[in-house]
Design an enzyme around this catalytic site. Structure first.
Site, mmCIF file in Angstrom:
data_model
loop_
_atom_site.group_PDB
_atom_site.id
_atom_site.type_symbol
_atom_site.label_atom_id
_atom_site.label_comp_id
_atom_site.label_asym_id
_atom_site.label_seq_id
_atom_site.Cartn_x
_atom_site.Cartn_y
_atom_site.Cartn_z
ATOM 1 N N THR A 28 0.819 -1.218 0.000
ATOM 2 C CA THR A 28 0.000 0.000 0.000
ATOM 3 C C THR A 28 0.850 1.264 0.000
ATOM 4 O OG1 THR A 28 -1.782 -1.093 1.159
ATOM 5 C CG2 THR A 28 -1.731 1.277 1.360
ATOM 6 N N GLN A 293 -4.131 -21.366 18.569
ATOM 7 C CA GLN A 293 -4.923 -20.342 17.873
ATOM 8 C C GLN A 293 -4.930 -19.021 18.659
ATOM 9 O OE1 GLN A 293 -8.871 -21.822 16.897
ATOM 10 N NE2 GLN A 293 -8.008 -23.718 16.079
HETATM 11 N N1 ASP Z 1 -2.637 -5.398 0.305
HETATM 12 C C1 ASP Z 1 -1.543 -4.575 0.772
HETATM 13 C C2 ASP Z 1 -0.285 -5.423 0.759
HETATM 14 O O1 ASP Z 1 -0.060 -6.166 1.660
HETATM 15 C C3 ASP Z 1 -1.818 -4.049 2.143
HETATM 16 C C4 ASP Z 1 -0.747 -3.150 2.704
HETATM 17 O O2 ASP Z 1 0.313 -2.954 2.190
HETATM 18 O O3 ASP Z 1 -0.994 -2.583 3.788
HETATM 19 O O4 ASP Z 1 0.491 -5.331 -0.174
#
Ligand code: ASP
Length: 357
Positions: A28, A293
């Site tokens: 992200t 878990q």
């Molecule tokens: N979907 C993204 C990833 O893991 C989420 C993130 O980076 O926070 O690449």
């Protein structure tokens, strides 16, 4: 493999205090909203550097290297882990420390895998990422990246690195990588480590938790492993689990081992069919690794009758290991060892501080 590289020299006239290699993998942090249907997709990393101009005010040299094709970390796989370990191996003598920009979804798996692949690591390898893209005004990316860089560059008075292990830095906390878990998909405080305290906390000052940081080892030579065996699976217990589900997993051809995700302190059903399926799997030399878990606490086989038989059958206790550290440990152990008893012994032993004994 062709990697694009960008080198940033500090603008301050002061002498530089070391060099950091930043490896950009995607996530992200470096994504943009695709205009058509507003999906987040990985972006070109040159633009990321432009969004953090503060980087050139740090007093160490930074080189950015990008994987040829940045990914959403949900697409990460063992080949990429080996590639990252090899990038670190080939640049090990050239740089003082390493920062990996990575998606948060599988960051705990990557950090765990790298901790095993990089034996005798004596330099910082710090993974970080963000919950919001770096181009967004409220993004957590800038603070995460800048503090991860500062932690990577931090030295003891004798010049040795303060951190000499694989870590995750996120939202003010530096955590041992193979003790971390993503716990939040929307809060900035995305990672936790229930069974091991943070190695450092970043506020106005950075407070190091020295007793818990792996000590720097004099004369340790890095060994980069390059084999991970994926003949592994998770088997998660739930009330009502059927013999068909258990048999389908334990019957996978050439399966080397499973991480058995049990209840509480390592407990599972005492139904005869289940006990017999586990015993038969062990007779076939499939390693069963018992992991709770629960995020906090540990497996204590034998504390309850519902775990005593697992112990008697030869199930290996995972103690307080996370599921992420357990599955990657299995891949690593089966990658370096074929003998069943030796695998059992290695799985039950802390290799990189991933579990308590
Ligand atoms: N979907 C993204 C990833 O893991 C989420 C993130 O980076 O926070 O690449």
């Amino acid at each position: 493999m062709n990697y694009s590289k960008i080198h940033i020299n500090p603008i301050s006239p002061a002498p530089t205090s070391g060099s950091v290699l930043v490896i950009y993998t995607g996530g992200t942090l470096g994504m943009v909203y695709e205009t058509k249907d507003r999906q987040l997709v990985p972006f070109n990393f040159e633009q990321i550097i432009e969004k953090v101009p503060e980087i050139s005010r740090l007093d160490f040299e930074i080189t950015f290297l990008s994987l040829p094709k940045p990914i959403d970390s949900s697409n990460v796989n063992p080949e990429i882990w080996v590639e990252l370990a090899q990038i670190i191996g080939t640049h090990y003598d050239q740089y003082d420390s390493f920062v990996i920009l990575h998606g948060t979804d599988t960051m705990a798996y990557t950090a765990s895998a790298l901790s095993y692949l990089l034996e005798n690591l004596n330099k910082p390898v710090i993974l970080t990422g963000a919950q919001l893209p770096i181009g967004v005004a409220r993004s957590d990316a800038r603070e995460n990246v800048i503090t991860a860089l500062e932690l990577a560059a931090a030295r003891n008075p004798d010049g040795t690195p303060i951190i000499a292990e694989v870590c995750i830095y996120f939202n003010s906390s530096l955590l041992r990588g193979n003790r971390s878990k993503k716990k939040e998909s929307s809060d900035f405080n995305a990672f936790h480590s229930e069974n091991y305290p943070p190695l450092a906390t970043a506020g106005v000052h950075i407070d190091y938790n020295f007793p818990y940081i792996k000590p720097y080892q004099q004369n340790a030579g890095l060994i980069v492993h390059s084999s991970l065996n994926t003949r592994v699976a998770f088997l998660k217990m739930f009330p009502g689990i059927s013999p068909e589900v258990v048999q389908a997993i334990l019957g996978i051809e050439n399966l080397r081992g499973i991480v058995l995700e049990t209840f509480g302190a390592g407990n599972a059903t005492t139904d005869i069919w289940f006990l017999s399926a586990i015993s038969k799997a062990i007779e076939k030399e499939i390693v069963i690794f018992n992991v709770s878990q629960c995020d906090g606490g540990r497996v204590a086989q034998g504390q309850y009758q519902t775990s005593k038989y697992l112990q008697q059958a030869g199930v290996v206790s995972g103690s307080d290991i996370t599921a992420e550290a357990a599955i990657t440990k299995m891949m690593f152990v089966f990658g370096i060892e074929t003998d069943y008893q030796k695998c059992v012994q290695l799985l039950g032993t802390p290799l990189r501080g991933e579990m308590s004994i």
